[in-house]
Design a protein around this motif. Structure first.
Motif, PDB file in Angstrom:
ATOM      1  N   ALA A  15       0.830  -1.205   0.000  1.00  0.00           N
ATOM      2  CA  ALA A  15       0.000   0.000   0.000  1.00  0.00           C
ATOM      3  C   ALA A  15       0.869   1.261   0.000  1.00  0.00           C
ATOM      4  N   VAL A  16       1.926   1.235   0.777  1.00  0.00           N
ATOM      5  CA  VAL A  16       2.842   2.381   0.827  1.00  0.00           C
ATOM      6  C   VAL A  16       3.494   2.586  -0.535  1.00  0.00           C
ATOM      7  N   GLN A  17       3.954   1.507  -1.157  1.00  0.00           N
ATOM      8  CA  GLN A  17       4.594   1.627  -2.471  1.00  0.00           C
ATOM      9  C   GLN A  17       3.614   2.162  -3.515  1.00  0.00           C
ATOM     10  N   ILE A  18       2.385   1.702  -3.471  1.00  0.00           N
ATOM     11  CA  ILE A  18       1.369   2.205  -4.400  1.00  0.00           C
ATOM     12  C   ILE A  18       1.160   3.701  -4.176  1.00  0.00           C
ATOM     13  N   ALA A  19       1.054   4.104  -2.915  1.00  0.00           N
ATOM     14  CA  ALA A  19       0.831   5.517  -2.593  1.00  0.00           C
ATOM     15  C   ALA A  19       2.006   6.383  -3.043  1.00  0.00           C
ATOM     16  N   LEU A  20       3.233   5.893  -2.872  1.00  0.00           N
ATOM     17  CA  LEU A  20       4.403   6.682  -3.239  1.00  0.00           C
ATOM     18  C   LEU A  20       4.593   6.769  -4.751  1.00  0.00           C
ATOM     19  N   THR A  25      -3.572  11.294  -4.940  1.00  0.00           N
ATOM     20  CA  THR A  25      -3.376  11.693  -3.553  1.00  0.00           C
ATOM     21  C   THR A  25      -3.475  10.470  -2.645  1.00  0.00           C
ATOM     22  N   ILE A  26      -3.017  10.625  -1.425  1.00  0.00           N
ATOM     23  CA  ILE A  26      -3.123   9.535  -0.460  1.00  0.00           C
ATOM     24  C   ILE A  26      -4.597   9.219  -0.210  1.00  0.00           C
ATOM     25  N   PHE A  27      -5.431  10.238  -0.177  1.00  0.00           N
ATOM     26  CA  PHE A  27      -6.862  10.033   0.037  1.00  0.00           C
ATOM     27  C   PHE A  27      -7.451   9.148  -1.055  1.00  0.00           C
ATOM     28  N   ARG A  41      -1.737   7.379   5.413  1.00  0.00           N
ATOM     29  CA  ARG A  41      -0.816   8.510   5.594  1.00  0.00           C
ATOM     30  C   ARG A  41       0.210   8.201   6.683  1.00  0.00           C
ATOM     31  N   ALA A  42      -0.223   7.587   7.768  1.00  0.00           N
ATOM     32  CA  ALA A  42       0.697   7.217   8.850  1.00  0.00           C
ATOM     33  C   ALA A  42       1.704   6.171   8.380  1.00  0.00           C
ATOM     34  N   TRP A  43       1.255   5.201   7.598  1.00  0.00           N
ATOM     35  CA  TRP A  43       2.168   4.181   7.081  1.00  0.00           C
ATOM     36  C   TRP A  43       3.223   4.819   6.173  1.00  0.00           C
ATOM     37  N   VAL A  44       2.777   5.757   5.329  1.00  0.00           N
ATOM     38  CA  VAL A  44       3.708   6.424   4.401  1.00  0.00           C
ATOM     39  C   VAL A  44       4.722   7.245   5.185  1.00  0.00           C
ATOM     40  N   LYS A  45       4.264   7.993   6.182  1.00  0.00           N
ATOM     41  CA  LYS A  45       5.184   8.799   6.998  1.00  0.00           C
ATOM     42  C   LYS A  45       6.208   7.921   7.706  1.00  0.00           C
ATOM     43  N   LYS A  46       5.744   6.818   8.260  1.00  0.00           N
ATOM     44  CA  LYS A  46       6.641   5.899   8.960  1.00  0.00           C
ATOM     45  C   LYS A  46       7.674   5.327   7.992  1.00  0.00           C
ATOM     46  N   HIS A  47       7.227   4.959   6.806  1.00  0.00           N
ATOM     47  CA  HIS A  47       8.138   4.421   5.786  1.00  0.00           C
ATOM     48  C   HIS A  47       9.190   5.466   5.406  1.00  0.00           C
ATOM     49  N   GLN A  48       8.758   6.695   5.167  1.00  0.00           N
ATOM     50  CA  GLN A  48       9.688   7.747   4.770  1.00  0.00           C
ATOM     51  C   GLN A  48      10.696   8.034   5.872  1.00  0.00           C
TER      52      GLN A  48
END
Length: 96
Positions: A15-20, A25-27, A41-48
């Motif tokens: 999911a994070v890879q798809i979002a990035l 938008t993340i939404f 959004r939290a998963w993406v922030k944590k990944h970054q």
């Protein structure tokens, strides 16, 4: 203690890879994956936070080369821009 997550680590990573990678938008991405946007959004922030180099990290060789090339190009453009100003100043002094 928090209840166990209903999402597997593999699903989260995908999911994070798809979002990035997506231009959406993340939404929008979260809606397509049937997730709460704030969860994604939290998963993406944590990944970054985990995968991006710190701000004070040294540049790679290719980044250093690119930086030097851009600095050279900036100096070149500044000289090109200065020439017409110098010419205009010369002609302004010389009343012909």
């Amino acid at each position: 203690m928090a209840p166990p997550s209903k999402y597997t680590p593999e699903f989260r990573a995908e999911a994070v890879q798809i979002a990035l990678r997506s231009s959406k938008t993340i939404f929008e991405t979260a809606r397509e994956l049937e997730l709460n946007p704030e969860t994604l959004r939290a998963w993406v922030k944590k990944h970054q936070k985990q995968h991006e180099p710190p701000a004070d990290a040294e540049l790679t060789v290719s980044e250093r080369a690119r930086s030097k090339e851009l600095e050279r190009r900036i100096r070149e453009v500044e000289m090109e821009n200065a020439f017409p100003r110098k010419c205009a100043a010369c002609f302004a002094k010389d009343p012909q």
